[in-house]
Design an enzyme around this catalytic site. Structure first.
Site, PDB file in Angstrom:
ATOM      1  N   ASP A 251       8.848  -1.308  -3.428  1.00  0.00           N
ATOM      2  CA  ASP A 251       8.056  -2.062  -2.453  1.00  0.00           C
ATOM      3  C   ASP A 251       8.500  -3.512  -2.388  1.00  0.00           C
ATOM      4  O   ASP A 251       8.465  -4.138  -1.327  1.00  0.00           O
ATOM      5  CB  ASP A 251       6.567  -1.990  -2.797  1.00  0.00           C
ATOM      6  CG  ASP A 251       5.702  -2.168  -1.563  1.00  0.00           C
ATOM      7  OD1 ASP A 251       5.913  -1.448  -0.567  1.00  0.00           O
ATOM      8  OD2 ASP A 251       4.811  -3.038  -1.585  1.00  0.00           O
TER       9      ASP A 251
ATOM     10  N   GLU B  78       3.952 -13.624  -1.257  1.00  0.00           N
ATOM     11  CA  GLU B  78       3.879 -12.291  -1.842  1.00  0.00           C
ATOM     12  C   GLU B  78       5.151 -11.947  -2.616  1.00  0.00           C
ATOM     13  O   GLU B  78       5.092 -11.300  -3.665  1.00  0.00           O
ATOM     14  CB  GLU B  78       3.637 -11.262  -0.746  1.00  0.00           C
ATOM     15  CG  GLU B  78       3.311  -9.875  -1.262  1.00  0.00           C
ATOM     16  CD  GLU B  78       2.723  -9.003  -0.178  1.00  0.00           C
ATOM     17  OE1 GLU B  78       3.467  -8.170   0.376  1.00  0.00           O
ATOM     18  OE2 GLU B  78       1.524  -9.166   0.124  1.00  0.00           O
TER      19      GLU B  78
ATOM     20  N   GLU C  92       1.276  -3.316   8.601  1.00  0.00           N
ATOM     21  CA  GLU C  92       0.233  -4.042   7.878  1.00  0.00           C
ATOM     22  C   GLU C  92      -1.079  -3.245   7.852  1.00  0.00           C
ATOM     23  O   GLU C  92      -1.807  -3.270   6.852  1.00  0.00           O
ATOM     24  CB  GLU C  92       0.006  -5.417   8.514  1.00  0.00           C
ATOM     25  CG  GLU C  92       1.209  -6.347   8.455  1.00  0.00           C
ATOM     26  CD  GLU C  92       1.470  -6.910   7.068  1.00  0.00           C
ATOM     27  OE1 GLU C  92       1.377  -6.150   6.070  1.00  0.00           O
ATOM     28  OE2 GLU C  92       1.770  -8.109   6.970  1.00  0.00           O
TER      29      GLU C  92
ATOM     30  N   GLU D 190       5.410   6.017   5.872  1.00  0.00           N
ATOM     31  CA  GLU D 190       4.492   5.593   4.819  1.00  0.00           C
ATOM     32  C   GLU D 190       4.207   6.748   3.872  1.00  0.00           C
ATOM     33  O   GLU D 190       4.177   6.579   2.648  1.00  0.00           O
ATOM     34  CB  GLU D 190       3.179   5.081   5.433  1.00  0.00           C
ATOM     35  CG  GLU D 190       3.258   3.707   6.063  1.00  0.00           C
ATOM     36  CD  GLU D 190       3.421   2.593   5.044  1.00  0.00           C
ATOM     37  OE1 GLU D 190       2.984   2.765   3.879  1.00  0.00           O
ATOM     38  OE2 GLU D 190       3.985   1.551   5.389  1.00  0.00           O
TER      39      GLU D 190
END
Length: 206
Positions: free
Chosen positions: A41, A77, A126, A196
């Site tokens: 990720d 992040e 998102e 995803e």
């Protein structure tokens, strides 16, 4: 957005309620599974930031503030990911696994798409994170430590408000566009939901 999500409920439910998320919630996720996800990720987020920057370059000025806020959050992040990887003694210099690599290549293919398609892609990406960590396994506060830190990051109210802002901008961008562009934007969101699932499964199988 709600009409689209309702029409593709089964597809999105698979992305939002994956066993990986549920295992993070109840603490049954294996260390190897979670760390595989975390490392991949981190790679994905770096590429997503590049895609966001490309989207900003095509955006109308009235959309700048929302996209810039997203880019700023992604910059922070990446520093946070660096800390989380260091805490676990994980290297950022690792092989990109197929589930991550194919997702990245798909996202890169959006670079020459019309802006309405690009902003829809940003929203869908998102949205997937927000909803998965916020509702995919119950309330973020119910996640077992240390995974509650991740659930509270992406399942938080401020992050969901940001996703809602992206949805509004995407809807604005789609207004007045052709049927073909709207159809393409929905197809891109379908692909994101599917990828995803593959990304979660990639880590779950680790």
């Amino acid at each position: 957005m709600q009409a689209y999500l309702k029409s593709k409920k089964q597809l999105w439910d698979e992305a939002l309620y994956h066993p990986f998320i549920k295992a993070c919630s109840d603490g049954s996720i294996r260390k190897s599974q979670f760390e595989a996800w975390l490392v991949q990720d981190n790679i994905y987020v770096l590429e997503f930031m590049r895609f966001m920057a490309q989207t900003l370059a095509h955006a109308p000025p009235e959309h700048y503030s929302v996209l810039i806020s997203g880019l700023s959050a992604l910059d922070s992040e990446l520093d946070w990911y660096k800390e989380k990887l260091a805490e676990r003694g994980l290297s950022r210099d690792v092989e990109v696994l197929p589930g991550c690599n194919t997702y990245i290549k798909m996202m890169q293919s959006f670079a020459d798409k019309p802006y309405p398609v690009q902003i829809m892609a940003v929203w869908a990406i998102e949205y997937a994170y927000s909803e998965a960590w916020a509702t995919g396994a119950g309330d973020p506060d119910d996640f077992k430590a240390p995974y509650n830190e991740f659930a509270n990051r992406w399942g938080s109210k401020p992050f969901r408000e940001y996703v809602d802002q992206l949805a509004q901008k995407a809807q604005e961008a789609l207004q007045g566009t052709s049927k073909e562009v709207r159809k393409e934007a929905e197809a891109v969101c379908d692909k994101i939901a599917s990828y995803e699932v593959d990304f979660w499964q990639m880590a779950f199988d680790a």
